[in-house]
Design an enzyme around this catalytic site. Structure first.
Site, PDB file in Angstrom:
ATOM      1  N   SER A 130       0.678  -1.176  -0.030  1.00 33.67           N
ATOM      2  CA  SER A 130      -0.114  -0.288  -0.039  1.00 33.67           C
ATOM      3  C   SER A 130       0.660   1.420   0.432  1.00 33.67           C
ATOM      4  O   SER A 130       0.465   2.328  -0.512  1.00 33.67           O
ATOM      5  CB  SER A 130      -0.938  -0.219   1.479  1.00 33.67           C
ATOM      6  OG  SER A 130      -1.991  -1.138   1.088  1.00 33.67           O
ATOM      7  N   HIS A 182       0.470   4.470   4.408  1.00 31.71           N
ATOM      8  CA  HIS A 182       0.003   5.108   3.173  1.00 31.71           C
ATOM      9  C   HIS A 182      -0.029   6.361   2.887  1.00 31.71           C
ATOM     10  O   HIS A 182       0.281   7.674   2.175  1.00 31.71           O
ATOM     11  CB  HIS A 182      -1.904   5.596   3.606  1.00 31.71           C
ATOM     12  CG  HIS A 182      -2.313   4.070   3.558  1.00 31.71           C
ATOM     13  ND1 HIS A 182      -3.494   3.077   3.935  1.00 31.71           N
ATOM     14  CD2 HIS A 182      -1.559   2.393   3.247  1.00 31.71           C
ATOM     15  CE1 HIS A 182      -3.646   2.060   3.631  1.00 31.71           C
ATOM     16  NE2 HIS A 182      -2.575   1.438   3.610  1.00 31.71           N
TER      17      HIS A 182
END
Length: 211
Positions: A130, A182
């Site tokens: 991610s 993230h």
């Protein structure tokens, strides 16, 4: 990187010229399938390559990159990340070239892991690509910001908003994910995207001496 990057080809038409994207997809999906078919392999891979913050602190720095090859059990996590890579990666790789795209992917992955390591729980364990995926979102967002006053830029901002919301929600429903990764990946991708746009703009500027 402006509209030429984003609108020249769809992911389907330029994926054949994106060998790094294809390679990452193939290796990641292959590892996940093998781990699903043989659970002992999954346990071994997680033990050796997941982002375990206390082990990174002890010097196992490679986990900051190898974490991208592992995903949570089941298929939702890996499917989200690989679908995002398939849609966001080929156009960027086509514009940057395989080498720079590979470096971008690695840099964003490491940046995401660094944020997770520095801001997360020292005893946390995380998996997933991610951070690198959010790096690609950052590159696209940099292009959208540059073109924010155009119809194309406004449309892209809306599309990216959807991607960001979907991926930001994953840590709420998938275990062992880290919002810190993230954030770190996105900031790294956005920064690199801005730098590349500036360098391209400077390269395209006319020579004031007339040469």
């Amino acid at each position: 990187m402006g509209p030429r990057l984003m609108l020249a080809h769809s992911p389907q038409t330029c994926v054949s010229s994106a060998p790094v994207t294809i390679g990452i997809l193939a290796v990641t999906v292959g590892i996940h399938l093998l781990s699903w078919l043989w659970p002992p392999l999954r346990s071994e891979l997680f033990e050796r390559f997941a982002l375990a913050n206390w082990l990174v602190a002890e010097g196992e720095w490679w986990r900051m990159l190898t974490v991208t090859l592992l995903h949570a059990p089941g298929f939702m996590h890996v499917a989200f990340n690989m679908f995002a890579l398939y849609n966001l990666g080929p156009q960027v790789e086509q514009r940057l070239g395989p080498l720079r795209f590979g470096l971008l992917w690695a840099a964003c992955a490491v940046a995401g892991s660094a944020f997770s390591f520095l801001l997360g729980d020292p005893n946390a364990v995380a998996v997933g690509a991610s951070g690198a995926v959010f790096g690609l979102l950052g590159v696209w967002f940099a292009a959208a910001v540059r073109q924010r006053h155009t119809p194309w830029g406004k449309h892209l901002m809306k599309q990216l908003g959807f991607w960001l919301l979907v991926n930001a929600a994953l840590p709420l429903i998938v275990p062992n994910l880290a919002w810190e990764a993230h954030l770190g990946g996105f900031l790294a991708g956005y920064g690199l995207g801005c730098l590349w746009q500036t360098s391209e703009k400077d390269a395209a500027a006319p020579d004031p001496s007339g040469r």
